[in-house]
Structure formats: C-alpha cells, structure tokens
Enzyme design. Structure first.
Site, PDB file in Angstrom:
ATOM      1  CB  VAL A  24      -0.948  -0.006   1.229  1.00 35.06           C
ATOM      2  CG1 VAL A  24      -1.627   1.336   1.414  1.00 35.06           C
ATOM      3  CG2 VAL A  24      -1.983  -1.120   1.082  1.00 35.06           C
ATOM      4  CE1 TYR A  50       8.600   6.570  12.775  1.00 29.98           C
ATOM      5  CE2 TYR A  50      10.375   5.093  13.428  1.00 29.98           C
ATOM      6  CZ  TYR A  50       9.091   5.295  12.956  1.00 29.98           C
ATOM      7  OH  TYR A  50       8.290   4.228  12.653  1.00 29.98           O
ATOM      8  NE  ARG A  67     -12.295  -6.351  11.576  1.00 28.55           N
ATOM      9  CZ  ARG A  67     -13.307  -5.662  11.101  1.00 28.55           C
ATOM     10  NH1 ARG A  67     -14.516  -6.152  11.110  1.00 28.55           N
ATOM     11  NH2 ARG A  67     -13.124  -4.465  10.600  1.00 28.55           N
ATOM     12  CB  THR A 105      -2.638   1.018   9.203  1.00 31.61           C
ATOM     13  OG1 THR A 105      -1.372   1.449   8.747  1.00 31.61           O
ATOM     14  CG2 THR A 105      -2.532  -0.371   9.811  1.00 31.61           C
ATOM     15  N   PRO A 116      -7.857  -1.645  10.730  1.00 32.81           N
ATOM     16  CG  PRO A 116      -9.328  -2.102  12.474  1.00 32.81           C
ATOM     17  CD  PRO A 116      -7.932  -2.344  12.014  1.00 32.81           C
ATOM     18  CG  ASP A 169     -13.209   4.245   9.907  1.00 31.53           C
ATOM     19  OD1 ASP A 169     -13.296   5.362   9.371  1.00 31.53           O
ATOM     20  OD2 ASP A 169     -13.512   3.192   9.322  1.00 31.53           O
ATOM     21  CG  ASP A 215     -14.773   2.216   0.823  1.00 23.36           C
ATOM     22  OD1 ASP A 215     -14.909   1.053   1.174  1.00 23.36           O
ATOM     23  OD2 ASP A 215     -13.846   2.950   1.235  1.00 23.36           O
ATOM     24  CB  ALA A 221     -12.736   6.084  -5.943  1.00 24.51           C
ATOM     25  NE  ARG A 222     -12.508  -0.826  -4.223  1.00 27.76           N
ATOM     26  CZ  ARG A 222     -11.944  -1.284  -3.110  1.00 27.76           C
ATOM     27  NH1 ARG A 222     -12.578  -1.218  -1.950  1.00 27.76           N
ATOM     28  NH2 ARG A 222     -10.749  -1.803  -3.139  1.00 27.76           N
ATOM     29  NE  ARG A 274     -17.786  10.846  -7.933  1.00 19.97           N
ATOM     30  CZ  ARG A 274     -17.029  11.930  -7.999  1.00 19.97           C
ATOM     31  NH1 ARG A 274     -16.049  12.102  -7.141  1.00 19.97           N
ATOM     32  NH2 ARG A 274     -17.245  12.832  -8.926  1.00 19.97           N
ATOM     33  CG  HIS A 285     -21.644  15.155  -7.959  1.00 24.26           C
ATOM     34  ND1 HIS A 285     -20.332  15.547  -7.834  1.00 24.26           N
ATOM     35  CD2 HIS A 285     -22.053  15.583  -9.161  1.00 24.26           C
ATOM     36  CE1 HIS A 285     -19.974  16.201  -8.923  1.00 24.26           C
ATOM     37  NE2 HIS A 285     -21.001  16.247  -9.751  1.00 24.26           N
ATOM     38  CG  HIS A 338     -12.278   1.288   4.765  1.00 23.48           C
ATOM     39  ND1 HIS A 338     -12.671   1.217   3.463  1.00 23.48           N
ATOM     40  CD2 HIS A 338     -11.183   0.489   4.854  1.00 23.48           C
ATOM     41  CE1 HIS A 338     -11.848   0.434   2.792  1.00 23.48           C
ATOM     42  NE2 HIS A 338     -10.934  -0.015   3.620  1.00 23.48           N
TER      43      HIS A 338
HETATM   44  P1  NAD Z   1       2.440  -5.015   3.779  1.00 22.25           P
HETATM   45  O1  NAD Z   1       2.595  -6.170   4.716  1.00 22.25           O
HETATM   46  O2  NAD Z   1       2.822  -5.160   2.348  1.00 22.25           O
HETATM   47  O3  NAD Z   1       3.236  -3.755   4.374  1.00 22.25           O
HETATM   48  C1  NAD Z   1       3.250  -3.411   5.720  1.00 22.25           C
HETATM   49  C2  NAD Z   1       4.584  -2.761   6.006  1.00 22.25           C
HETATM   50  O4  NAD Z   1       4.554  -2.260   7.347  1.00 22.25           O
HETATM   51  C3  NAD Z   1       5.761  -3.732   5.899  1.00 22.25           C
HETATM   52  O5  NAD Z   1       6.754  -3.219   5.032  1.00 22.25           O
HETATM   53  C4  NAD Z   1       6.276  -3.818   7.330  1.00 22.25           C
HETATM   54  O6  NAD Z   1       7.675  -4.036   7.435  1.00 22.25           O
HETATM   55  C5  NAD Z   1       5.859  -2.455   7.868  1.00 22.25           C
HETATM   56  N1  NAD Z   1       5.822  -2.403   9.339  1.00 22.25           N
HETATM   57  C6  NAD Z   1       5.314  -3.324  10.192  1.00 22.25           C
HETATM   58  N2  NAD Z   1       5.511  -2.923  11.466  1.00 22.25           N
HETATM   59  C7  NAD Z   1       6.144  -1.719  11.402  1.00 22.25           C
HETATM   60  C8  NAD Z   1       6.622  -0.816  12.393  1.00 22.25           C
HETATM   61  N3  NAD Z   1       6.480  -1.068  13.689  1.00 22.25           N
HETATM   62  N4  NAD Z   1       7.214   0.318  11.977  1.00 22.25           N
HETATM   63  C9  NAD Z   1       7.370   0.587  10.648  1.00 22.25           C
HETATM   64  N5  NAD Z   1       6.939  -0.240   9.673  1.00 22.25           N
HETATM   65  C10 NAD Z   1       6.346  -1.378  10.052  1.00 22.25           C
HETATM   66  O7  NAD Z   1       0.905  -4.581   3.906  1.00 22.25           O
HETATM   67  P2  NAD Z   1       0.098  -3.680   2.859  1.00 22.25           P
HETATM   68  O8  NAD Z   1      -0.585  -4.551   1.882  1.00 22.25           O
HETATM   69  O9  NAD Z   1       0.972  -2.568   2.383  1.00 22.25           O
HETATM   70  O10 NAD Z   1      -1.035  -3.086   3.815  1.00 22.25           O
HETATM   71  C11 NAD Z   1      -0.723  -2.091   4.781  1.00 22.25           C
HETATM   72  C12 NAD Z   1      -1.974  -1.698   5.548  1.00 22.25           C
HETATM   73  O11 NAD Z   1      -2.890  -1.012   4.674  1.00 22.25           O
HETATM   74  C13 NAD Z   1      -2.760  -2.901   6.112  1.00 22.25           C
HETATM   75  O12 NAD Z   1      -3.211  -2.582   7.400  1.00 22.25           O
HETATM   76  C14 NAD Z   1      -3.915  -3.030   5.148  1.00 22.25           C
HETATM   77  O13 NAD Z   1      -5.039  -3.657   5.743  1.00 22.25           O
HETATM   78  C15 NAD Z   1      -4.179  -1.568   4.863  1.00 22.25           C
HETATM   79  N6  NAD Z   1      -5.049  -1.276   3.703  1.00 22.25           N
HETATM   80  C16 NAD Z   1      -5.891  -0.224   3.821  1.00 22.25           C
HETATM   81  C17 NAD Z   1      -6.774   0.096   2.816  1.00 22.25           C
HETATM   82  C18 NAD Z   1      -7.720   1.265   3.012  1.00 22.25           C
HETATM   83  O14 NAD Z   1      -8.665   1.461   2.219  1.00 22.25           O
HETATM   84  N7  NAD Z   1      -7.509   2.076   4.011  1.00 22.25           N
HETATM   85  C19 NAD Z   1      -6.778  -0.659   1.622  1.00 22.25           C
HETATM   86  C20 NAD Z   1      -5.882  -1.715   1.508  1.00 22.25           C
HETATM   87  C21 NAD Z   1      -5.023  -2.040   2.554  1.00 22.25           C
END
Ligand code: NAD
Length: 317
Positions: A16, A69, A92, A123, A125, A127, A152, A154-155, A157, A172, A179
């Site tokens: 992501v 950091y 969960r 990340t 969940p 919210d 969601d 965007a999907r 629309r 719109h 989420h």
């Molecule tokens: P991923 O496993 O590919 O990447 C996660 C990354 O986080 C890894 O590189 C890992 O090393 C890093 N990480 C873990 N602990 C860490 C820490 N303490 N400090 C710094 N980095 C750390 O996962 P992904 O597919 O990229 O998904 C990431 C998040 O995005 C997930 O929680 C996923 O559910 C979420 N996501 C959100 C949406 C949304 O609509 N908001 C959509 C898809 C995925």
C-alpha cells in the site's frame, strides 16, 4: 506548515505504502521530498533506490530517500501504511491490539521529532487506527485524518458511471460510515449531474431500478474481499486514494473527500472517527460536510458509529 518545500514521510513501505509512493512520483508536482521509513530498513532502502531509478521518466523531480524518524521534524504530512498481517486463528481484536503496538512504536517517535504537520492513516481498520493515532499523538482533530471511505467512494462513482453510462466525474455520491462491513450509500444524496438519482429511479420511462442500486452498493462493500481472493491484497486503488488526499492537502485544494474524521457533534456523534465528506485543505480537515440523511440512513450511520466505538472500547491504549 512549511511552504517552501513540500515534504512527505511515508511509514510502512509495503504494497500500500509503495503504491502510494509510485502514484505520487508519477503524478508529479505536489511533493518534492519523500522519505521512506520501515521497520525493515533494508526494504525501505531498496524501495528508495527503485523509485529513484524511475525519476528520469517522471514528470517532475523529487528527492527520495530511506530515512529516520528525526526526518519527520519538518515534514508537511506523515502517511502511515505500516501494519502487521492477521495470524492464523487470531481474532480481529487481537490483530487490532498488535497494530496498536505497531502504532505506539511509530506515533511516539514522530511526535518526538517535533513534527507539526498532518497525519494521514491508511492502516486497517482505518477508522480505529486513525483514532489511535489521534489519542497517541494528542494532535488537534483536524490534523489527524484517515483514508476512510475515499476508495469506496471512488469505486461507487466508477460503478454508477458505468451503470448510467456517464463519466463518473458527473456522478456525485458518497460511501459513508466505517471503512468496512457497516459502510453504506445514502441514496438520497446520489446525484446524476444535478438530478437526484432517486427521481431517475422513480421515472418509469427508463429501466433503472432500486435493486440495481442495492447490487452496486453490495459490490462496493465486497470489492476488497473479491480482490483479496484473486490477488491476496489490494493496493493500487488505495495508493492512488492516498495520493489524492496528499495532493488536496499540499495544494490547499478545499476538495471534498470522504475521509475518516473525528465527529464533534456532527451527525449526532462525538469522538468516533468515521468516513464522511470533508473539505480538505492545507490544514487538514477544514470542515465536515453534514449531509441531510433520511431517518433510515441516519440509523445506518449510527449503527456504523457504534460498531467503531465498540471496537475502540475493546482496546488497551
Ligand atoms: P504489507 O505487509 O505489504 O506492508 C506493511 C509494512 O509495514 C511492511 O513493510 C512492514 O515491514 C511495515 N511495518 C510493520 N511494522 C512496522 C513498524 N512497527 N514500523 C514501521 N513499519 C512497520 O501490507 P500492505 O498490503 O501494504 O497493507 C498495509 C496496511 O494497509 C494494512 O493494514 C492493510 O489492511 C491496509 N489497507 C488499507 C486500505 C484502506 O482502504 N484504508 C486498503 C488496503 C489495505
């Protein structure tokens, strides 16, 4: 906020995070410094190298490097896409608690660096993790945003545009709420250009019907499950959604996007972070747009807010 330089720090360089970084580099212009941080430092370094090698083909230049950091100190936005995956047999809530620990190891050092910009959380969940970021950082609510239901929406629309055979830009409509499973589409607020879709559905001269709207809403709600089934994870769409929000902030666009924001009495809710249309500009959430929901829609929104409150209350911060 820094006005000369637009600096974004990405924490979590997984699928992501890097889809977002890739979208940002390709769209060009909005940001000119991008810092990559991950607990896996080698991965962050490799990703920085890979992106840098594509810069010659990008629209504009950008300084990209794997950082620390302390680099957050003068950043405009810190995007968090770090997280841990669900273990076999894990609930969960257990996963959520482990992600709280991940966020504790991130938000503390970011704040300690002197960072004074905007947190944008992706990340899941989302919210809950946005509220966790708010609680841990003690930043003002307008400066802590989650991606919420932006993807969601965007999907939705896209699917409505396809159904009515019109450019999605002329539809719109919003997905609001959590989420997740309790999100919904307030149909009373869906517009085809400036025409309410409810009026189009009632018009017997066409074949559009309410059942199809329900199917589309369902498709939106289950899209992530389908993508995960097919390719294990979703990342391009959310990466582009994050880039869209970042551009709205850095460009001080005052664009309306359905992000996760803290309710302070809006929609009759308090404290909970939930996806609603918000005006997004240089200082984050400028205003929460309160829609005129029907009674039934309001009940769905309240249900979604209680789901989120229940999850949050189960956590140890
Ligand atoms: P991923 O496993 O590919 O990447 C996660 C990354 O986080 C890894 O590189 C890992 O090393 C890093 N990480 C873990 N602990 C860490 C820490 N303490 N400090 C710094 N980095 C750390 O996962 P992904 O597919 O990229 O998904 C990431 C998040 O995005 C997930 O929680 C996923 O559910 C979420 N996501 C959100 C949406 C949304 O609509 N908001 C959509 C898809 C995925």
């Amino acid at each position: 906020m820094n006005t000369d330089r637009r600096k974004v720090v990405l924490i979590g360089t997984g699928m992501v995070g890097m889809s977002f970084a890739y979208a940002l580099v390709n769209q060009g212009g909005a940001c000119n410094e991008l810092v990559l941080i991950d607990v896996n430092k080698v991965r962050a370094q490799g990703e920085a190298m890979d992106l840098n090698h594509g810069l010659a083909f990008a629209k504009s230049n950008m300084k990209i490097y794997a950082g620390e950091y302390k680099d957050c100190r003068d950043a405009d936005i810190v995007v968090i896409a770090a997280g841990v995956a669900q273990k076999e047999g894990e609930t969960r809530l257990d996963l959520l608690q482990r992600n709280v620990e991940v966020f504790r190891s991130i938000v503390g050092p970011v704040v300690k660096s002197g960072f004074d910009g905007i947190f944008l959380v992706a990340t899941n969940p989302v919210d809950i993790m946005t509220r966790v970021t708010y609680e841990l950082s003690r930043f003002g609510a307008s400066r802590v945003i989650g991606t919420g239901t932006s993807l969601d929406t965007a999907r939705l629309r896209y699917l409505l545009g396809d159904y009515f055979t019109v450019d999605p830009k002329n539809i719109h409509a919003y997905v609001i709420g959590e989420h997740g499973d309790s999100e919904f589409v307030p149909l009373s607020q869906v517009m085809f250009a400036t025409k309410p879709v409810t009026a189009i559905l009632e018009d017997e001269r066409n074949s559009y019907c309410i059942d199809d709207m329900k199917k589309i809403e369902d498709q939106v709600r289950t899209a992530a499950y389908k993508i995960i089934e097919a390719k294990r994870a979703t990342y391009y769409g959310i990466g582009m959604a994050i880039a869209r929000i970042v551009n709205a902030i850095l460009g001080d666009e005052n664009s309306v996007l359905t992000v996760s924001a803290k309710m302070c009495g809006e929609y009759g809710q308090r404290d909970v972070f939930i996806g609603v249309p918000c005006i997004i500009g240089r200082n984050g959430v400028k205003e929460i747009v309160e829609l005129n929901l029907t009674q039934d829609e309001k009940a769905k929104f309240d249900n979604s807010a209680s789901v989120l409150k229940e999850y949050f209350d189960g956590l140890t911060l």
